[in-house]
Design an enzyme around this catalytic site. Structure first.
Site, short mmCIF file in Angstrom:
data_model
loop_
_atom_site.label_atom_id
_atom_site.label_comp_id
_atom_site.label_asym_id
_atom_site.label_seq_id
_atom_site.Cartn_x
_atom_site.Cartn_y
_atom_site.Cartn_z
N ASP A 99 0.35 -1.45 0.21
CA ASP A 99 -0.46 -0.19 0.07
C ASP A 99 0.52 1.48 0.15
O ASP A 99 0.42 2.51 0.40
CB ASP A 99 -0.69 0.15 0.98
CG ASP A 99 -0.38 -0.59 2.31
OD1 ASP A 99 1.00 -0.11 2.79
OD2 ASP A 99 -0.44 -0.58 3.50
N GLU A 121 -1.33 -9.17 -1.39
CA GLU A 121 -1.78 -8.12 -0.13
C GLU A 121 -2.57 -7.69 0.09
O GLU A 121 -2.68 -6.46 -0.03
CB GLU A 121 -1.00 -7.93 0.35
CG GLU A 121 -0.38 -7.81 2.44
CD GLU A 121 0.34 -6.64 3.30
OE1 GLU A 121 0.07 -5.36 2.79
OE2 GLU A 121 0.73 -7.30 3.72
N GLU A 135 -1.82 5.21 3.44
CA GLU A 135 -1.45 3.69 2.62
C GLU A 135 -2.86 3.15 2.41
O GLU A 135 -3.24 2.73 1.48
CB GLU A 135 -1.13 3.04 3.92
CG GLU A 135 0.28 2.99 3.91
CD GLU A 135 0.79 4.52 4.67
OE1 GLU A 135 -0.49 4.96 5.27
OE2 GLU A 135 1.88 4.20 4.84
N HIS A 207 6.81 4.67 12.49
CA HIS A 207 6.91 5.61 11.39
C HIS A 207 5.60 6.14 10.76
O HIS A 207 5.76 6.82 9.82
CB HIS A 207 8.24 4.60 10.42
CG HIS A 207 7.06 3.31 9.09
ND1 HIS A 207 6.16 3.80 8.72
CD2 HIS A 207 6.88 2.63 9.89
CE1 HIS A 207 5.29 2.78 8.73
NE2 HIS A 207 6.03 1.58 9.29
N ARG A 209 3.38 7.52 8.80
CA ARG A 209 2.38 9.25 9.01
C ARG A 209 1.73 10.34 9.56
O ARG A 209 1.35 11.43 9.85
CB ARG A 209 2.44 9.66 7.17
CG ARG A 209 3.89 9.82 6.21
CD ARG A 209 3.11 10.30 5.19
NE ARG A 209 4.73 10.65 4.60
CZ ARG A 209 5.71 10.68 3.57
NH1 ARG A 209 6.13 9.19 4.12
NH2 ARG A 209 6.61 10.95 2.69
N HIS A 240 13.36 4.38 12.56
CA HIS A 240 12.86 4.46 11.12
C HIS A 240 13.37 6.14 10.38
O HIS A 240 13.68 6.92 11.35
CB HIS A 240 11.94 4.84 10.29
CG HIS A 240 11.29 4.73 9.34
ND1 HIS A 240 10.94 5.85 8.19
CD2 HIS A 240 10.26 3.26 8.86
CE1 HIS A 240 11.25 5.37 7.31
NE2 HIS A 240 9.97 4.25 7.27
C1 UD1 Z 1 6.90 4.36 3.40
C2 UD1 Z 1 5.48 3.88 3.09
C3 UD1 Z 1 4.81 3.44 3.85
C4 UD1 Z 1 5.58 2.23 4.61
C5 UD1 Z 1 7.19 2.78 5.32
C6 UD1 Z 1 7.94 1.31 5.61
C7 UD1 Z 1 4.79 5.91 1.38
C8 UD1 Z 1 3.65 6.39 1.59
N1 UD1 Z 1 5.30 5.27 2.13
O1 UD1 Z 1 7.07 5.23 5.22
O2 UD1 Z 1 3.43 3.25 4.07
O3 UD1 Z 1 5.07 1.90 5.30
O4 UD1 Z 1 7.56 3.33 3.46
O5 UD1 Z 1 9.09 2.07 6.24
O6 UD1 Z 1 4.27 5.04 0.38
N2 UD1 Z 1 14.94 7.67 4.28
C9 UD1 Z 1 16.25 7.45 4.06
N3 UD1 Z 1 16.41 6.24 3.64
C10 UD1 Z 1 15.71 4.49 3.55
C11 UD1 Z 1 14.40 5.02 3.57
C12 UD1 Z 1 13.62 6.74 4.03
O7 UD1 Z 1 16.58 8.09 4.49
O8 UD1 Z 1 16.71 3.87 2.95
C13 UD1 Z 1 14.01 8.52 4.25
C14 UD1 Z 1 13.89 9.57 3.38
O9 UD1 Z 1 14.07 10.84 4.27
C15 UD1 Z 1 12.56 9.85 2.92
C16 UD1 Z 1 11.95 10.04 3.78
O10 UD1 Z 1 12.66 8.22 4.80
O11 UD1 Z 1 12.03 10.53 2.30
C17 UD1 Z 1 10.46 8.92 4.61
O12 UD1 Z 1 10.32 8.47 2.78
P1 UD1 Z 1 9.01 7.38 1.77
O13 UD1 Z 1 8.91 6.12 2.37
O14 UD1 Z 1 8.59 8.60 1.43
O15 UD1 Z 1 8.09 7.24 3.82
P2 UD1 Z 1 8.42 5.76 4.94
O16 UD1 Z 1 8.23 6.70 5.91
O17 UD1 Z 1 9.35 5.42 4.62
N1 UDP Z 2 11.78 -4.14 10.07
C1 UDP Z 2 13.77 -4.61 9.81
N2 UDP Z 2 14.14 -3.34 10.67
C2 UDP Z 2 13.73 -3.18 11.50
C3 UDP Z 2 12.57 -2.91 11.07
C4 UDP Z 2 12.27 -3.59 10.79
O1 UDP Z 2 13.80 -5.29 9.46
O2 UDP Z 2 15.15 -2.17 11.93
C5 UDP Z 2 11.34 -5.22 9.05
C6 UDP Z 2 9.95 -5.84 10.47
O3 UDP Z 2 9.95 -7.19 10.44
C7 UDP Z 2 9.69 -5.89 8.90
C8 UDP Z 2 9.34 -5.24 8.24
O4 UDP Z 2 10.40 -4.21 8.76
O5 UDP Z 2 8.98 -7.32 8.34
C9 UDP Z 2 8.08 -3.60 8.67
O6 UDP Z 2 8.60 -2.41 7.29
P1 UDP Z 2 8.01 -1.40 7.98
O7 UDP Z 2 7.61 -1.02 9.64
O8 UDP Z 2 8.88 -0.14 7.72
O9 UDP Z 2 6.88 -1.06 7.58
P2 UDP Z 2 5.20 -0.93 6.85
O10 UDP Z 2 5.42 -2.71 7.65
O11 UDP Z 2 3.95 -0.91 8.40
O12 UDP Z 2 4.86 -1.00 5.84
#
Ligand code: UD1
Ligand code: UDP
Length: 380
Positions: A99, A121, A135, A207, A209, A240
């Protein structure tokens, strides 16, 4: 002459890679399928961590991530790039999981490109378009556009039927996260963070939003209060990297003697940390699915969940981003052995570890045809 079908598997973020890896690996053993992997890299190093662990190499990498990316810009950039990818890759089918913004834009680009899209999913719904944000909207869009809906549970199937999705396009497969978890748990993962073996471990992830701002500060205040009140615990919180999370978490929790903050853990040590944990506080979707399979109680830092199965079974509990609820329910699990045992039962409502094989079996029937003798791909 039969021609292999080009299946484009898309991954953008950490959880998508974890949940798509089993599907990609299973598809690669199918003689009728030419598997291509597209990394949008909506996440960068968190995505790479998982792809490395499972040995998945992207064929195309969009390298989309920017620091603190805004949703509209991210969506627009993904859509533009997806148009080019679809034109150059000419896939016969596209698969994506979950999502995220990646998934919603991929589903939309497939609709515009008239390419059949398979949603892994499928059918999770909270019923509130603003929670989780964004999401729920992403799922609804993907669910409106998919040709194959791979629903993890019967409940998810019912959600899709209620929205008018044709019955014949929905398949209950289980969640591929359990396939990934079983593969990794079998490797006896070690945690690469120093932990005090005499203390009960409380593992934290957060994490979402919709929790940014006051709710997230309340969560941090509660974590600090739990650590203040219990000398026999240690909190491990892999933070995160979203700056809206990192800034507040380090401001409010760094330096406490019983709270260890660290960057995101690789999936292997994170599974080790879940196994070692006494209980878990999390707003993560994936963790809500994995922890019950490992027999670990989860207190969910959200007001609602699109994963009601584990809540109904009594192994996951919603506490919201509310200070009193988080502190009260955590303390109850620390103090009341009976209450703890009722939640630590080791049930797995989300799958049996065979979801990826089911998904591939369905695609084989839909697309597979006969086994091909040559390596020709993509000739229409
Ligand atoms: C995203 C997804 C969320 C999912 C989550 C899993 C969207 C809008 N959000 O949220 O549904 O649950 O991923 O973790 O699709 N960043 C880094 N390094 C990384 C990853 C992220 O620095 O490897 C930082 C960057 O500043 C980036 C910010 O996190 O811009 C946000 O990343 P983004 O994918 O937009 O949103 P998440 O909060 O990670
Ligand atoms: N996870 C990981 N390292 C971490 C935290 C989470 O590998 O430090 C794994 C966790 O086991 C799960 C997935 O990341 O499989 C979940 O990711 P996240 O919580 O970022 O996203 P969501 O599931 O909420 O979309």
């Amino acid at each position: 002459m039969n021609i292999k079908k080009r299946i484009l598997c898309v991954v953008g973020t950490r959880p998508e890679a974890i949940k798509m890896a089993p599907v990609i690996m299973a598809l690669k053993t199918e003689p009728w399928a030419a598997v291509r992997v597209l990394a949008t890299a909506q996440h960068r190093h968190m995505l790479d961590q998982v792809l490395n662990l499972f040995g998945v190499e992207p064929d195309v990498d969009l390298d989309i991530m920017r620091p603190n990316q805004a949703l509209t810009t991210l969506t627009a950039r993904l859509l533009l790039d997806m148009e080019d990818v679809i034109q150059s890759e000419k896939p016969d089918a596209v698969l994506a999981q979950g999502d995220t913004t990646t998934v919603m834009t991929v589903a939309l680009a497939c609709f515009y490109g008239r390419i059949p899209f398979g949603h892994v999913e499928a059918g999770l719904r909270s019923g509130d378009i603003s929670n989780p944000f964004p999401e729920e909207m992403n799922r609804v869009v993907a669910g409106r556009l998919a040709r194959w809906h791979f629903a993890p549970t019967e409940n998810a199937r019912q959600n899709l039927l209620r929205e008018g999705v044709p019955q014949h396009s929905i398949y209950v497969t289980g969640n591929t996260v359990i396939d990934a978890l079983q593969t990794v748990a079998a490797k006896h993962p070690e945690i690469d963070v120093a932990l005090d073996p005499s203390k009960r471990l409380i593992l934290v992830t957060a994490h979402r939003r919709e929790n940014f701002g006051t709710p997230f500060r309340e969560i941090c205040r509660a974590i600090r209060a739990i650590a203040d009140r219990n000398e026999n615990i240690q909190v491990l919180y892999p933070v995160h990297p979203n700056p809206n999370v990192t800034r507040v978490a380090y401001d409010m929790l760094e330096g406490h003697p019983r709270i260890s903050l660290c960057p995101p853990l690789d999936y292997l040590p994170f599974v080790g940390a879940m196994q070692r944990a006494y209980l878990i506080l999390s707003d993560s979707g994936g963790v809500q699915e994995e922890a019950p399979a490992l027999g670990k109680p989860v207190l969910v830092l959200r007001r609602e969940t699109e994963r009601p199965e584990a809540v109904e079974t009594g192994v996951v509990k919603l506490v919201g981003p509310e200070f009193n609820n988080i502190v009260g329910e955590t303390q109850r699990l620390l103090d009341d052995e009976q209450a703890y045992k009722q939640m630590a039962r080791g049930v797995s409502p989300y799958g049996d570890g065979k979801a990826a094989n089911r998904i591939v079996g369905i695609l084989r029937q839909s697309l597979g045809g006969e086994v091909v003798a040559d390596e020709t791909v993509g000739v229409i």
